[in-house]
Design an enzyme around this catalytic site. Structure first.
Site, PDB file in Angstrom:
ATOM      1  N   ALA A  10       0.673  -1.011   0.138  1.00 24.07           N
ATOM      2  CA  ALA A  10      -0.012   0.135   0.139  1.00 24.07           C
ATOM      3  C   ALA A  10       0.920   1.246  -0.199  1.00 24.07           C
ATOM      4  O   ALA A  10       0.451   2.193  -0.433  1.00 24.07           O
ATOM      5  CB  ALA A  10      -0.830   0.045   1.338  1.00 24.07           C
ATOM      6  N   GLY A  11       2.395   1.282   0.353  1.00 22.28           N
ATOM      7  CA  GLY A  11       2.895   2.357   0.610  1.00 22.28           C
ATOM      8  C   GLY A  11       3.293   3.182  -0.630  1.00 22.28           C
ATOM      9  O   GLY A  11       3.271   2.611  -1.755  1.00 22.28           O
ATOM     10  N   LYS A  22       5.955   2.337  -4.808  1.00 22.42           N
ATOM     11  CA  LYS A  22       7.286   1.322  -4.887  1.00 22.42           C
ATOM     12  C   LYS A  22       7.408   0.268  -5.254  1.00 22.42           C
ATOM     13  O   LYS A  22       8.233  -0.204  -5.971  1.00 22.42           O
ATOM     14  CB  LYS A  22       7.782   1.803  -3.279  1.00 22.42           C
ATOM     15  CG  LYS A  22       9.115   1.091  -2.700  1.00 22.42           C
ATOM     16  CD  LYS A  22       9.392   1.263  -1.541  1.00 22.42           C
ATOM     17  CE  LYS A  22       8.434   0.723  -0.527  1.00 22.42           C
ATOM     18  NZ  LYS A  22       9.025   0.702   0.690  1.00 22.42           N
ATOM     19  N   GLY A 139      14.310  -3.130  12.955  1.00 23.97           N
ATOM     20  CA  GLY A 139      13.760  -3.741  14.117  1.00 23.97           C
ATOM     21  C   GLY A 139      14.580  -4.755  14.857  1.00 23.97           C
ATOM     22  O   GLY A 139      15.271  -5.661  14.111  1.00 23.97           O
ATOM     23  N   HIS A 362      25.020  -4.715 -46.147  1.00 25.76           N
ATOM     24  CA  HIS A 362      25.222  -3.616 -45.702  1.00 25.76           C
ATOM     25  C   HIS A 362      24.207  -2.442 -46.172  1.00 25.76           C
ATOM     26  O   HIS A 362      23.732  -2.253 -47.368  1.00 25.76           O
ATOM     27  CB  HIS A 362      26.591  -3.069 -45.986  1.00 25.76           C
ATOM     28  CG  HIS A 362      27.168  -3.789 -47.194  1.00 25.76           C
ATOM     29  ND1 HIS A 362      28.189  -4.480 -47.292  1.00 25.76           N
ATOM     30  CD2 HIS A 362      26.775  -4.019 -48.320  1.00 25.76           C
ATOM     31  CE1 HIS A 362      28.515  -4.949 -48.242  1.00 25.76           C
ATOM     32  NE2 HIS A 362      27.378  -4.715 -49.310  1.00 25.76           N
ATOM     33  N   ARG A 439      16.510   3.985 -64.146  1.00 27.73           N
ATOM     34  CA  ARG A 439      17.283   5.035 -63.869  1.00 27.73           C
ATOM     35  C   ARG A 439      17.575   5.477 -65.410  1.00 27.73           C
ATOM     36  O   ARG A 439      17.431   4.845 -66.396  1.00 27.73           O
ATOM     37  CB  ARG A 439      18.673   4.608 -63.537  1.00 27.73           C
ATOM     38  CG  ARG A 439      19.303   3.586 -64.275  1.00 27.73           C
ATOM     39  CD  ARG A 439      20.719   3.283 -63.779  1.00 27.73           C
ATOM     40  NE  ARG A 439      21.600   2.281 -64.692  1.00 27.73           N
ATOM     41  CZ  ARG A 439      21.740   1.202 -64.457  1.00 27.73           C
ATOM     42  NH1 ARG A 439      20.967   0.588 -63.291  1.00 27.73           N
ATOM     43  NH2 ARG A 439      22.592   0.535 -65.403  1.00 27.73           N
TER      44      ARG A 439
END
Length: 459
Positions: A10-11, A22, A139, A362, A439
């Protein structure tokens, strides 16, 4: 008895300095929450409940259909978060795992060992602990002279003596489910943070003479809780080492595993060789005996056996056996390369299928094309697929030869065995077995160069 799981997600994660919740920040390609959820699967929970809060809709989207959700609208501590699951879990007989969603390094094996320890010792509560020479911020586990767990004291509430304790609380617990919800009714916010601590439940059990135990992790890394970008990078580094180690054990060679980045869901066959600075992301699959050289970047793609990818990028595409790509090639999404295809330096392929044994050595762009087998693209070939508004398809048959510096303007089709003369601009279909020359005819003007100011006669 049944197992249940509560994942705390939840944070907001203020220290991450991010709009993203987070637990959704990624480690090795998937969110921290997904890592935790996968590990929780090792205990085969009958019910898994995920507690959401900040941007709950984003969190729920990640695990949609895989867990039940409850909302903690106001974040008043871990004890309060567990209280939110009461409508789903209260009164059920079994063992409940409580784990934070920001602990991506915890393994399924450790959680299974924790549950087994809890059951075998007939504890009402079992704390997952770890030992560290630098316990600041954690803790502490306070034990009596008989090494029995008395309570957990948070950093801000610890005495100077308690701050010296090296055994720390990882934030993961197993409880007798029925006793957990009974004890939660008796905790309060009389602490430095003004929150409901899940750890206060331990003290309640001790006061009533019930058995509380602790299972200590073998690897401290598993205890890492990610609260900022520094810890996120640490988790990424540890996870990457685990992933690379797994692949090496399975027969994959790494030149420099510390400089190789592989997501957790990537699959690699034995005898693959991976050089430094290679990145493999998402659902990528690599076939046996393939070589990935320095700088290769592959995302959500399948590469067959015996391929050689040289310093190139491949995205959301499939590459068949024996293909060579690069250097400096880019295979863009929705492309497929048939067996033994060669895509050389400075070639880009986008949204195209290319038949086996075709070569583009190429300086070529192949976009929105269906290309047959045994086709040869000369240097500088461009398929023109976009008119500024719409994209069009080019179809090239088998055994076609495209001369260098040709421009193929879609929509157009080149028939089997046809040939395009070098320097051509192709705007019409070319029949099978035909030669297309698009061409202007060369004109030589004799002695004309002598009129130019730079000619030696005019110096």
């Amino acid at each position: 008895m049944s197992n249940f799981a509560i994942i705390l997600a939840a944070g907001k994660g203020t220290r991450m300095k991010s709009d993203l919740p987070k637990v959704l920040h990624k480690v090795a390609g998937i969110s921290m929450l997904e890592h935790v959820f996968r590990s929780v699967g090792a205990i085969q929970p009958e019910k898994t409940v995920t507690v959401v809060g900040h941007k709950a809709e984003l969190v729920e989207e990640v695990l949609a259909g895989q867990t039940e959700f409850v909302t903690q609208s106001e974040q008043l501590g871990t004890g309060h978060a567990v209280m939110m699951t009461e409508p789903i879990l209260e009164g059920l007989s079994g063992h409940t795992l409580v784990i934070a969603g920001d602990t991506p390094l915890i393994t399924g094996e450790s959680l299974k060992n924790l549950i087994d320890f809890h059951i075998n010792h007939k504890n009402v509560a079992t704390i997952l602990t770890a030992e560290t020479d630098n316990p600041f911020g954690y803790g502490r586990i306070v034990r009596n002279d008989n090494a029995e767990v008395l309570r957990i004291v948070e950093q801000k509430d610890a005495t100077d003596f308690e701050k010296q304790i090296k055994e720390i609380n990882t934030g993961t617990y197993v409880f007798d489910n029925e006793r957990l919800f009974e004890a939660l009714k008796n905790i309060n916010t009389n602490n430095a943070q003004g929150e409901y601590y899940i750890t206060d439940v331990i003290g309640i059990f001790r006061e009533t003479g019930e058995k509380v135990g602790a299972y200590t992790l073998k690897d401290f890394d598993e205890s890492l809780g990610v609260n900022d970008r520094v810890a996120l990078a640490t988790a990424e580094s540890v996870m990457r080492r685990r992933i690379n180690h797994k692949h090496m054990v399975n027969g994959v060679s790494f030149v420099n595993p510390e400089a190789t980045y592989i997501d957790i869901d990537v699959e690699i066959a034995p005898e693959v060789q991976i050089e430094a600075n290679v990145t493999l992301k998402g659902q990528t699959k690599i076939g046996a005996e393939t070589v990935l050289t320095n700088g290769t970047y592959v995302v959500d793609s399948t590469i067959g056996a015996g391929a050689v990818i040289t310093n190139s990028m491949i995205e959301e595409s499939s590459v068949a056996d024996g293909v060579t790509v690069g250097p400096y090639a880019h295979i863009r999404p929705n492309s497929s390369l048939g067996a033994q295809v060669h895509i050389g330096n400075f070639v880009e392929v986008k949204g195209s299928s290319i038949g086996e044994n075709t070569k583009a050595g190429h300086l070529t762009y192949i976009g929105n094309c269906e290309v047959g087998s045994n086709v040869n693209f000369g240097a500088g070939t461009i398929t023109v697929n976009y008119d500024g508004k719409n994209k069009y398809k080019t179809v090239i048959g088998d055994n076609v030869f495209v001369g260098s510096n040709s421009t193929i303007i879609a929509p157009v089709e080149l028939g089997d065995n046809s040939l395009v003369g070098a320097g051509s601009t192709i705007t019409k279909d070319v029949p099978a077995d035909a030669i297309a020359i698009g061409r202007s005819r060369q004109i030589n003007k004799d002695e004309y160069a002598t009129r130019l100011p730079h000619h030696p006669k005019n110096q």
